[in-house]
Design an enzyme around this catalytic site. Structure first.
Site, PDB file in Angstrom:
ATOM      1  CG  LEU A 276      20.258 -11.249 -20.879  1.00  0.00           C
ATOM      2  CD1 LEU A 276      19.358 -10.217 -20.208  1.00  0.00           C
ATOM      3  CD2 LEU A 276      20.615 -10.809 -22.286  1.00  0.00           C
ATOM      4  N   GLY A 277      23.789 -13.295 -18.577  1.00  0.00           N
ATOM      5  CA  GLY A 277      24.955 -13.279 -17.717  1.00  0.00           C
ATOM      6  C   GLY A 277      24.743 -14.168 -16.503  1.00  0.00           C
TER       7      GLY A 277
ATOM      8  N   GLY B 105      25.805 -14.533 -12.110  1.00  0.00           N
ATOM      9  CA  GLY B 105      26.320 -13.863 -10.919  1.00  0.00           C
ATOM     10  C   GLY B 105      26.186 -14.746  -9.714  1.00  0.00           C
TER      11      GLY B 105
ATOM     12  N   GLY C  75      22.610 -16.265  -9.425  1.00  0.00           N
ATOM     13  CA  GLY C  75      22.254 -17.290 -10.405  1.00  0.00           C
ATOM     14  C   GLY C  75      22.415 -16.767 -11.811  1.00  0.00           C
TER      15      GLY C  75
ATOM     16  CG  ASP D 103      28.537  -5.847  -4.498  1.00  0.00           C
ATOM     17  OD1 ASP D 103      29.759  -5.629  -4.576  1.00  0.00           O
ATOM     18  OD2 ASP D 103      27.978  -6.791  -5.066  1.00  0.00           O
TER      19      ASP D 103
END
Length: 731
Positions: free
Chosen positions: A565-566, A568, A571, A684
């Site tokens: 899915l993505g 970062g 991980g 964040d």
């Protein structure tokens, strides 16, 4: 398209195709309640479907049992032969425990069967939580309401509301979990209109042939031709229609003519979502082509389509369809190059139903249930949502309902003259927006608790006419000086701060010394134990948590990390399925990640103790050797950054949606700042960490870098921006 006639078939044993011996099937997550069934006859296995039904006695506090009078020649399945009817109260509600954010197919079934001998079929309203669902009219003697719905909390209320002189009744409640990516609607829930497969057979299909226990009914027109196959047909999209529903199909008898399906709407204003199941079930020759255009009511064009060979694919309209004149039409039109006519195997029709009224704040609901249990209160009107809808607000409550999208809050609780006994219930302090509390004229005993002073919103407290003892806490008297109205008259053994108890001087003098010694000893003991535990195994604190998965389970749920899915700083994030039905996002720590066990541990411990509708929920975690993983709820529409940057087909372009997303993200931050003890700063916040679910509801993510505010004697906490630069909370 006669839905009520089909329902009658569904209630009759002989209409279902039981062509084989029923084998045990997986009923994981199924809820099957036989309403009115005596508890001592529960559970039992229904012989034709092999479904296990239980009594509803543990899910509702009211109602009486009735039994239908069977008509000659009828043979109802057992769950529909008894019923629960409600002679008392206006609103009577079932309280079911469900899995939050899991998609359910919810069935409610009603058979009058002249159980009361009056030949007067009832009419009443049905609510899902605080929202109107449907009007049930049993003039034909039976009825059914079915909906695809995603509960936003771990409880689900199904309420029957008396609207006239007849009494509401219910025969069965059935909940079946569905795969998360199926039956997607842009807004609202989906109310079933009908579900049919195209065949000349005269028998319906349900469990065990349909693993999700959906009712399917055959439909066929005189100017159609039926085709069929004996080969297996695979499922491509997770809808898993039963085999017998897709091994047949309808085509127009005149191959050059279009295939047209009509259906009426319950209301001309209904907005419709159609799920069409297609599969090519004939072995085509090299020179044969089946290709057609799909039009819904002349407004929605699905484009040119060719069915997959022996694999069922499900198409649906992304935008709800509105049909002029209260009748819809599906048109399958053969293309010029096609050598074969169009076909259709099965279809499901739903209308969109909005449930706009928010449920009462869940902390307030839990507090009221605890208060109810503490005092054994059996108030017939205390069922369903405490505050909403407003006309059914619980007796003795007053609620703040600023708008339907904001969860109501309880601001007044009046339990005067209710025969209460025992101490003042500690759960009252969890009604954090309470302004008025009246516990007068009861038999309450014990002292006046200090926690009443901690409810900052309280303006009025009436404790008069009880048997309270001791003295009123000074902290509460200080609140009185600030304007709090406190009434404690009629408590003969209660006095204010001038009531002082005398102790022997030696004992009084020694108390501070003894207390200091005890406190210091306890602190030293706890500190030493914590220190030893930390050095023994820093990972142990996570090991004692629940919702822990093994690495092999993580590998299995992600199908060996098949779909990414993505990525970062932590991980790779993979897509997965939990129990083959609930979609999840699995974040696996990379061995080269700059963020390590410290951030992993922080995020697990934080998310296991904070819960809010605008924070991404942690389903579980893996902590096995070098394998660290976090399992979250799946957010179908990715993150806000993708939409704003054009990487996704944006559905957040209009001002109202953007404003709502901003407000929901702010609510998540407000909860972290105000609702958590101690408060939490995110450190964040950025568009990439604002995730969107299937309904574009915003939720904050990525808590591994968060920190708590300093409290008490603490003087410093790190508030440096971490991760990639995002928004820093002003605190």
């Amino acid at each position: 398209m006669k839905g009520l006639v089909r329902l009658f078939w569904a209630l009759m044993v002989g209409t279902f195709a039981i062509t084989h011996l029923v084998q045990p099937q997986d009923q994981l997550g199924f809820i099957s309640l036989d309403c009115g069934l005596p508890a001592n006859e529960s559970p039992y296995t229904e012989p034709f479907t092999n479904l296990t039904y239980t009594s509803d006695a543990g899910f509702i506090r009211s109602g009486k049992t009735g039994r239908i009078q069977k008509d000659p020649g009828s043979n109802y399945m057992k769950p529909y032969t008894v019923l629960r009817y409600f002679p008392d109260g206006i609103r009577n509600c079932y309280d079911l425990s469900v899995r939050q954010d899991t998609k359910y197919l919810i069935n409610t079934l009603f058979v009058y069967g002249n159980y009361d001998g009056r030949n007067s079929p009832p009419r009443f309203d049905l609510y899902l939580g605080p929202n109107f669902w449907a009007t049930v009219d049993l003039q034909r003697g039976y009825g059914k309401e079915e909906i695809v719905h995603v509960p936003r909390t771990n409880t689900l209320g199904i309420c029957l509301v008396k609207t006239g002189t007849t009494l509401p009744l219910i025969s069965a409640i059935e909940l079946r979990p569905l795969k998360y990516g199926t039956y997607v609607s842009q807004t609202g829930s989906l109310k079933s209109l009908f579900r049919q497969f195209f065949s000349t057979r005269n028998r319906g299909i349900r469990f065990p042939d349909d693993v999700h226990d959906r009712d399917w009914f055959p439909y066929f027109e005189d100017d159609w031709t039926e085709i069929s196959t004996n080969q297996s047909v695979k499922d491509a999209d997770g809808y898993e229609p039963p085999r017998d529903a897709v091994i047949t199909a309808a085509t127009p008898a005149n191959a050059s003519e279009p295939l047209i399906v009509y259906w009426p709407l319950e209301s001309p204003d209904d907005q419709v979502v159609v799920f069409i199941h297609f599969a090519e079930i004939q072995s085509l020759k090299a020179n044969e082509i089946r290709e057609f255009n799909i039009l819904a009511n002349g407004k929605i064009d699905y484009g040119t389509y060719s069915p997959n060979k022996f694999e069922v694919e499900t198409l649906s309209n992304p935008v709800p369809l509105k049909c002029d004149g209260g009748e819809c039409r599906l048109l399958l039109l053969r293309t010029q190059r096609s050598t074969l006519p169009p076909l259709i195997n099965a279809m499901e029709i739903f209308s969109v139903i909005e449930f706009p009224q928010s449920e009462t704040d869940q902390n307030d609901v839990a507090a009221m249930k605890n208060i109810q249990a503490a005092y054994g209160l059996d108030i017939i009107g205390w069922q369903g949502d405490p505050c909403a809808p407003k006309q059914f607000m619980w007796d003795g409550l007053n609620c703040s309902i600023p708008d339907i999208s904001t969860p109501p809050r309880i601001v007044s609780l009046d339990l005067s003259s209710r025969g209460l006994s025992g101490a003042i219930a500690p759960s009252i302090q969890n009604l954090t927006k309470l302004q008025q509390l009246d516990l007068s004229n009861n038999n309450l005993t014990g002292g006046v608790p200090e926690f009443l002073a901690n409810i900052k919103s309280l303006l009025v407290i009436n404790l008069s006419g009880n048997n309270l003892t001791g003295s009123v806490p000074q902290i509460l008297l200080d609140r009185v000086k600030e304007g709090l109205k406190l009434n404690v008259q009629g408590n003969q053994k209660l006095c204010d701060s001038s009531c002082k108890k005398k102790f022997p001087v030696a004992v009084a003098a020694s108390v501070p010394t003894v207390a200091i010694i005890i406190i210091v000893s306890v602190i030293a003991f706890v500190f030493s134990r914590r220190k030893m535990s930390y050095y023994a195994d820093e990972h142990a604190s996570l090991g004692r948590r629940n919702r822990r998965f093994t690495y092999s389970e993580v590998t299995s749920m992600t199908n060996n990390f098949e779909r990414v899915l993505g990525k970062g700083g932590f991980g790779v994030v993979n897509h997965g399925f939990l129990n083959d039905s609930e979609q999840v996002a699995v974040k696996v720590l990379s061995q080269t990640s700059a963020q390590g066990y410290k951030q992993f541990k922080a995020e697990v411990e934080l998310l296991l103790r904070v819960h809010h509708v605008n924070l991404v929920s942690l389903v579980g975690y893996c902590n096995e050797g070098d394998h660290l993983a976090l399992i979250y709820e799946y957010m179908a529409n990715g993150n806000l950054q993708e939409h704003m940057s054009g990487k996704r087909e944006s559905s957040v372009s209009n001002w109202a949606t953007r404003l709502r997303i901003a407000a929901e993200a702010a609510l998540g931050l407000e909860y972290l700042h105000i609702g958590c003890k101690p408060p939490i700063i995110h450190r964040d916040v950025k568009s990439a960490n604002i995730l969107l679910d299937e309904n574009f509801q915003a939720k904050l993510a990525d808590f591994g870098l968060s920190r708590s505010f300093p409290v008490g004697s603490e003087t410093h906490v790190s508030t440096d921006v971490v991760g990639t630069f995002g928004y820093l909370d002003p605190e």
